[in-house]
Design a protein around this motif. Structure first.
Motif, PDB file in Angstrom:
ATOM      1  N   UNK A  65       0.853  -1.179   0.000  1.00 58.40           N
ATOM      2  CA  UNK A  65       0.000   0.000   0.000  1.00 58.40           C
ATOM      3  C   UNK A  65       0.887   1.227   0.000  1.00 58.40           C
ATOM      4  N   UNK A  66       0.444   2.159  -0.689  1.00 59.46           N
ATOM      5  CA  UNK A  66       1.188   3.408  -0.710  1.00 59.46           C
ATOM      6  C   UNK A  66       0.216   4.514  -0.393  1.00 59.46           C
ATOM      7  N   UNK A  68      -1.315   7.851  -0.618  1.00 60.10           N
ATOM      8  CA  UNK A  68      -1.266   8.903  -1.612  1.00 60.10           C
ATOM      9  C   UNK A  68      -1.872  10.160  -1.042  1.00 60.10           C
ATOM     10  N   UNK A  74       0.345  11.744  -6.564  1.00 58.88           N
ATOM     11  CA  UNK A  74       1.510  10.890  -6.742  1.00 58.88           C
ATOM     12  C   UNK A  74       2.712  11.310  -5.916  1.00 58.88           C
ATOM     13  N   UNK A  76       4.607  10.558  -2.737  1.00 55.62           N
ATOM     14  CA  UNK A  76       4.691   9.594  -1.643  1.00 55.62           C
ATOM     15  C   UNK A  76       5.077  10.337  -0.385  1.00 55.62           C
ATOM     16  N   UNK A  77       4.355  10.133   0.663  1.00 57.46           N
ATOM     17  CA  UNK A  77       4.733  10.789   1.901  1.00 57.46           C
ATOM     18  C   UNK A  77       5.622   9.894   2.727  1.00 57.46           C
ATOM     19  N   UNK A  78       5.165   8.693   2.908  1.00 57.20           N
ATOM     20  CA  UNK A  78       5.918   7.797   3.753  1.00 57.20           C
ATOM     21  C   UNK A  78       5.443   6.395   3.418  1.00 57.20           C
ATOM     22  N   UNK A  79       6.355   5.489   3.250  1.00 57.83           N
ATOM     23  CA  UNK A  79       5.900   4.148   2.942  1.00 57.83           C
ATOM     24  C   UNK A  79       5.091   3.586   4.106  1.00 57.83           C
TER      25      UNK A  79
END
Ligand code: HEM
Lengths: 360, 595
Positions: A65-66, A68, A74, A76-79
């Motif tokens: 999960x990413x 958003x 698009x 990415x803040x934090x994995x």
């Protein structure tokens, strides 16, 4: 001198009034908790059942999960971390709590907690007044031990709540037994306030008894959770093997956290108290060394403290032993708590030993 | 992972990729064993391998090895612990000869059939019985047999490096991934630096960084178990060499620490008289105060003995107070104040008016108000009015607080209105008969009462200063005043320092063992098929814990900042978008009860 005695007596009677008031408020809280359970619905989805009886299809292997930001920019803040439980353990979500998602039930639950806080404060004041009236720590006899014990148990519960731990479901079970404990205290165990015999004058006493009370309160929370775990686990087993649990079980148990969560919570609580219990016994041994000339003499109270300790050590060992995890370990935890209880009530009442002069 | 699992832990894990899992590895409790992770999950602790079904090998050696394996297994350790707890119970419910000999005697009398059976089973001295000892000795052996290999194993773990990353990191309990424009080497380097800074033991293994932390947990656990051995040994040592003696001292009298000075003396089997610490002391004054009113009237408030002591043969005199909870410590010895009572001072004159006896006579307290009884015995020197040699005895009852109307017992423990009641006898005390006599009891077989003019037995209440005159000019006894006595228990228990040190270590070891998580983190960075670097991170703890995902999230966040986002031409599309993750794969923040 006489003036001081009079203040002490009035403090003692203030303490009694406060304890009775606390009981009254706890009773109100009790009814509010009942209302929460009654009005709260069984969770609409029947989460446990859904998780355990639906086809295996719902379960996907962990996905990536990413997160958003603002849907689609698009960036990415934090994995995000994906958690999966161990294979072989059931994947059951935690229940929604006593209110079961019902708004009115939730409101009663909140009222119950507010009342619990109020009762706790009143009881705490009662304990402090009692301490002031005897000019020492309030644990010279079983009456004082009982009122302090329930105060600490409720304190532990409220602290866990304040730390945002998921423990709200404990409320009804805890308050019920607090009421029993206080009822016992004011009827059977009541002792007029008084000072201590010389052997009880020692700072090790304060350390020993205060940690003993605290451990008892924490072990108690652990034991209640363990019992609920056993019920919930049986419930989940039944569902998983295709059985249909009774209405009551469905209604009550579905709202509790998953068996795995309860088990984990009980473990944490017991494990946290265990080193402190070890310390309690050692502090007691040091005190006994100063008071009676030997640090260990197999006095009944000492023996049962030891048995309790070994009981919890068994529990911790069992959790690390194949074939003993889960329910068997839980039984050991309950047995160990049973030993603690027996040490507290049974030994004082049925067995005579050096400790019995602390007064019933 | 299957939803239909019924019994939880025991079902062998079925891995998502359908591959047969690695043999369920019982030595890894918690999450690790269930993952079927092989080497990556192994050795997260040093708990012994369970060899449940292995049959013994051939020959004596094979059997010996088998027994040893069984004895040092977790299963048997658990069993022995349970037995220890169970075995301790009867000793708390049945009277024990070590603590209360008279109660044991009463019990034997009351239970004619049970008594002998209990005797056979050692139930009157459970904690030194054969069966109880064998349980804890077995536990002790098991403990040592467990610790030694575990310690070596742990040393081995410390010297080797954390195991490399498993093939499929997705199978681990906590997992995260992203794509980055950085090169794989850059990522691995950054990861190595980050993990190193967080005090992980990290190293590069193939395409991934492997790291582990929390070794203190194992240190704590080993320290705890070793501390248990130290405590047990210290306790046993203390029992073997301990001494415990009692001495009653009247105010003004002294005591010196030699075997013959004691009223009674017990010692462990290995004790040698030369081991007694040389010291002596004099009791200057005993002070007791009591609650004067209220429901607990008469309850003791303070007990203290002022003494002057000296250490060694020529030590300097020093003054100190010995109180109930404050023993005097001299070397290995401790002097405790254990009891007190009254000793009326009396003077006995014979028929010729000569003083034949002048002493303080310690009396035994009978109740909490210190009603006391005892005997004044005049063994030699006494002659009656006619000059015949005889022995005298006075049965004494003493009430520190006498209240009119209550002739038999004191009403308060302090000396408020002391009365000494004396009943004189004369004749032969029978002390030479060879049978040891209690100083507090009177054998009246050869003693005669005194009769007054009316023929009644002579018996009188005396206040301090008063005198009882015996009939027919047989002499007199005067109650001069009252001294107090204190009973001192002198104990010597070597190795108690070790016991204390062991227990403190045990507590810290336990805390380390229970509160520190041992966990592993892997960071893999490889080029994907499209030439973009894919970073994968996974964490594994010994048990499922919210901490592992939390920490992984933290680490991932920092690493992500160092090796940020995907290349511009590849908008950050996740390879497997999952807008509604199923409840099991929830983000760490939403996990259950332990949050
Ligand atoms: C006097 C007897 C013993 C007591 C009171 C005792 C107590 C404990 C306690 C309280 C723990 C919990 C700490 C933890 O979970 O990390 C523990 C863990 C452990 N004990 Fe013992 N123990 C005893 C004897 C033994 C023996 C004989 C063995 C060897 C078979 C053993 C092996 C272990 C192991 C391997 C662990 C760690 C389990 C784990 O990794 O979770 N213990 N013990």
């Amino acid at each position: 001198m006489i003036l001081a005695a009079a203040t002490n007596e009035s403090l003692a009677s203030i303490s009694n009034t406060l304890i009775y008031s606390a009981m009254a408020v706890y009773t109100l809280a009790f009814f509010a908790y009942i209302a929460e359970w009654l009005l709260g619905s069984r969770s609409k989805v029947g989460r446990t059942a859904a998780a355990l009886t639906a086809g295996t299809e719902t379960k996907k292997s962990p996905a990536v999960t990413v997160q958003q930001a603002n849907g689609g920019t698009a960036v990415l803040e934090r994995p995000q971390v994906v958690v999966r439980s161990a294979a072989g353990s059931r994947d059951v979500p935690d229940g929604p709590g006593a209110h079961g998602g019902d708004v009115q039930g939730d409101m009663y639950g909140r009222i119950a907690i507010s009342l619990t806080v109020l009762a706790f404060l009143v009881e705490l004041a009662g304990v402090i007044a009692r301490a002031a009236s005897v000019e020492r720590a309030p644990w010279g006899n079983m009456y004082e031990f009982n009122i302090t014990f329930s105060t600490v148990a409720v304190g532990v519960y409220l602290t866990l709540l304040a730390l945002r731990k998921n423990v709200r479901w404990l409320g009804l079970f805890l308050i019920t037994s607090v009421l029993l404990d206080l009822g016992l205290a004011v009827t059977v165990l009541y002792t007029a306030s008084d000072q201590l015999v010389p052997a009880l004058h020692s700072y090790w006493l304060y350390i020993h008894v205060s940690t003993a009370i605290f451990c008892g309160a924490v072990f108690y929370v652990g034991a209640v959770t363990t019992i609920l775990y056993l019920f919930k686990d049986a419930y989940e087993n039944k569902l998983a093997t295709g059985g249909t649990p009774g209405k009551f079980a469905n209604s009550v148990l579905d709202r509790l956290p998953a068996a795995a969560s309860l088990d984990k919570f009980a473990y944490r609580v017991n494990a946290a108290a265990f080193p402190l219990w070890t310390f309690t016994i050692i502090a007691g041994a040091i005190w006994a060394g100063d008071a009676w000339g030997r640090y260990w003499g197999w006095d009944p109270k000492e023996t049962w403290a030891f048995i309790t300790w070994v009981g919890y050590a068994c529990y911790l060992h069992a959790r690390a032993t194949a074939g003993w995890k889960g329910r068997k370990a839980a039984y050991l935890a309950l047995l160990a708590f049973g030993c603690w209880l027996f040490n507290y009530y049974g030994v004082n009442i049925f067995v005579t030993g050096k400790h019995s002069y602390a007064g019933v | 992972m299957s939803k239909t699992t019924t019994t939880g832990d025991k079902t062998p894990p079925v891995t998502p990729d359908g591959r047969e899992p690695v043999t369920p590895d019982d030595r890894e409790p918690g999450a690790a064993d269930d993952q079927g992770l092989g080497a990556a999950g192994s050795q997260l602790s040093t708990a012994p391998v369970e060899s449940l079904s292995t049959a013994p090998g051939l020959g004596v050696l094979g059997w010996a090895r088998w027994y040893w394996r069984q004895l040092t297994s977790m299963r048997v350790a658990l069993l022995l612990l349970l037995l220890l707890a169970l075995g301790a119970i009867p000793g708390s419910l049945i009277p024990q000869s070590g603590t209360d000999e008279t109660k044991v005697a009463d019990f034997r009398q009351a239970h004619g059939t049970l008594g002998p059976i209990y005797d056979k089973l050692g139930l009157f001295h459970v904690y030194s019985s054969v069966w109880f000892s064998s349980v804890y000795i077995l536990l002790f052996v098991s403990l040592i047999g467990c610790i030694v290999p575990r310690t070596w194993q742990f040393v081995g773990q410390l010297r080797s490096r954390p195991p490399g990353a498993p093939k499929r990191l997705t199978r681990l309990p906590a997992y995260t991934t992203w794509r980055t424009r950085a090169e794989p080497e850059e990522v691995r380097e950054a990861a190595l630096a980050l993990l190193g800074k967080r005090r992980f033991r990290a190293h590069l293994a193939g395409d991934a960084v492997a790291a582990e932390k929390g070794y203190l947990r194992e240190v704590g656990n080993l320290a705890f178990h070793i501390a248990l051995i130290v405590m047990l040994t210290a306790f046993a040592w203390g029992q073997l060499f301990k001494t415990e003696g009692n001495k009653l001292v009247v105010e003004g009298d002294g005591f010196s620490n030699t075997l013959i000075s004691y009223d009674d003396f017990k010692s462990g089997t290995l004790f040698d008289t030369g081991d007694l610490t040389p010291f002596s002391f004099t009791l200057d004054k005993f002070t007791g105060t009591y609650e004067t009113s209220g429901p607990n009237k008469g309850t003791p408030r303070t007990y203290q003995a002022a003494i002057t002591y000296s250490v060694g043969a020529y030590g300097k005199d020093r003054k100190t107070l010995v109180k109930v909870n404050h023993p005097l410590e001299i070397g290995d010895s401790k002097v405790y104040l254990t009891a007190h009572g009254y000793a009326p001072r009396v003077t006995v004159r014979d028929g010729r008016g000569k003083v034949v006896y002048r002493d303080a006579v310690p009396l035994l307290p009978l109740d909490s108000n210190v009603t006391s009884s005892g005997v004044v015995k005049v063994l030699d020197g006494y002659r009656d009015a006619k000059g015949t040699g005889e022995q005298l005895a006075f049965q004494a009852a003493f009430l520190p607080t006498y209240t009119k109307g209550n002739e038999v017992s004191s009403t308060f423990p302090a000396l408020r209105n002391p009365v000494l009641n004396l009943t004189p006898y004369h004749g032969d005390l029978g002390v030479d008969s060879g049978i040891p006599q209690s100083v507090y009891q009177l054998d009246k077989t050869h003693m005669k009462e005194y009769k007054d003019a009316k023929g009644a037995q002579v018996r009188e209440n005396l206040r301090p200063g008063e005198t009882l005159t015996l009939p027919n000019g047989a002499g007199s006894i005067t109650y001069d005043g009252t001294s107090e006595w204190a009973n001192f228990q002198v104990t010597q228990q070597p190795a108690s320092g070790w016991a204390l040190g062991g227990s403190v270590t045990a507590i810290f070891g336990l805390a380390g063992s229970l509160f520190i998580q041992r966990r592993r983190v892997w960071v893999r960075a490889v080029k994907g098929a499209d030439g973009v670097t894919v970073v994968e991170m996974a964490g594994l703890g010994r048990s499922e814990s919210a901490k592992v995902p939390e920490e992984l999230g933290d680490l991932a966040g920092i690493l992500y900042d160092r090796v940020p986002g995907p290349p511009q031409d590849h908008p950050g599309t996740p390879h497997d978008p999952d807008p509604d993750p199923d409840p099991q794969a929830v983000p760490a923040e939403a996990e259950g009860a332990e949050q």
